[in-house]
Design a protein around this motif. Structure first.
Motif, PDB file in Angstrom:
ATOM      1  N   CYS A 212      -2.280  13.184  -1.561  1.00 50.16           N
ATOM      2  CA  CYS A 212      -3.702  12.892  -1.351  1.00 50.16           C
ATOM      3  C   CYS A 212      -3.858  11.679  -0.445  1.00 50.16           C
ATOM      4  N   ALA A 213      -5.098  11.406  -0.066  1.00 46.70           N
ATOM      5  CA  ALA A 213      -5.370  10.314   0.873  1.00 46.70           C
ATOM      6  C   ALA A 213      -6.024   9.115   0.196  1.00 46.70           C
TER       7      ALA A 213
ATOM      8  N   LYS B 126       2.711   3.509   0.474  1.00 48.16           N
ATOM      9  CA  LYS B 126       1.641   4.213  -0.228  1.00 48.16           C
ATOM     10  C   LYS B 126       1.047   3.388  -1.361  1.00 48.16           C
TER      11      LYS B 126
END
Length: 229
Positions: free
Chosen positions: A29-30, A54
């Motif tokens: 996911c972002a 991340k």
């Protein structure tokens, strides 16, 4: 055919995540992700954590109650900064302990010059108090924290705890809600949630054992929890 190809492209990361136990939420996911740490994780290899692009932030446990200090806080905050992470600190609130004593304990560790993120207050227990007495105790403490740090703290609690004790009572505060399910949390009053701690059993290079992971919800982002110096 184009729609089918697009659907397949969107589905592949989810299938991979389901089939591979080493694929985590942040891989598919972002959203903006981060972690929280305490002495429970033992020695942390911060270079490896810092290399994980991340993970944008870390909340470190500083204190609990009126006199307990996390033994790894001092080294953790120095090393987390050294390896490029945005750092915040949190206090575990004890409702039956004098609020000013708790604030002073927290202030000794959570020094403004070392903070990138607003303080976070961990709210998980009523201490056996009825809800009204618990809330009176909590609100007095939150007022002291806001006065000391010149900004409202981020509040951390669980979905069930919020629904049972805090509905409609902390609307002016940003929330990190813990709920360890595949479904995003929805509170009883459906109020906005800034951050979601989605697992207490996450894995990350540099940390032995489980770790708590969280992410921002919707369009929320880092600017909302930055410490205003």
């Amino acid at each position: 055919m184009k729609r089918l190809l697009l659907f397949s492209a969107l589905l592949l990361p989810l299938v991979a995540a389901a089939q591979n136990p080493y694929v985590h939420c942040e891989d598919t996911c972002a959203h903006i992700h981060g972690i929280d740490l305490s002495h429970y994780q033992g020695e942390v290899f911060w270079e490896a954590v810092g290399d994980n692009t991340k993970m944008a932030y870390v909340y470190l446990k500083a204190t609990e109650g009126g006199d307990w200090i996390d033994k790894r806080y001092e080294s953790n905050i120095v090393l987390a900064h050294r390896h490029g992470l945005k750092v915040g600190s949190y206090h575990f609130y004890r409702p039956k302990t004098d609020q000013r004593l708790q604030l002073e304990n927290f202030k000794v560790q959570c020094r403004p010059g070392e903070q990138d993120l607003v303080p976070m207050i961990d709210i998980e227990s009523t201490g056996g108090l009825p809800t009204d007495e618990f809330c009176d105790s909590l609100f007095k403490f939150l007022e002291l924290v806001e006065e000391a740090y010149k900004q409202k703290p981020l509040l951390y609690t669980f979905t069930n705890f919020y629904n049972r004790h805090l509905v409609g009572k902390i609307d002016d505060y940003k929330l990190m809600i813990a709920q360890y399910t595949d479904e995003e949390p929805v509170l009883a009053d459906e109020r906005d949630i800034t951050m979601w701690q989605y697992t207490g059993k996450g894995g990350i290079a540099g940390v032995n054992g489980y770790i708590d992971k969280s992410r921002f919800m919707g369009q929320h982002g880092m600017r909302e929890i930055r410490y205003r110096h």
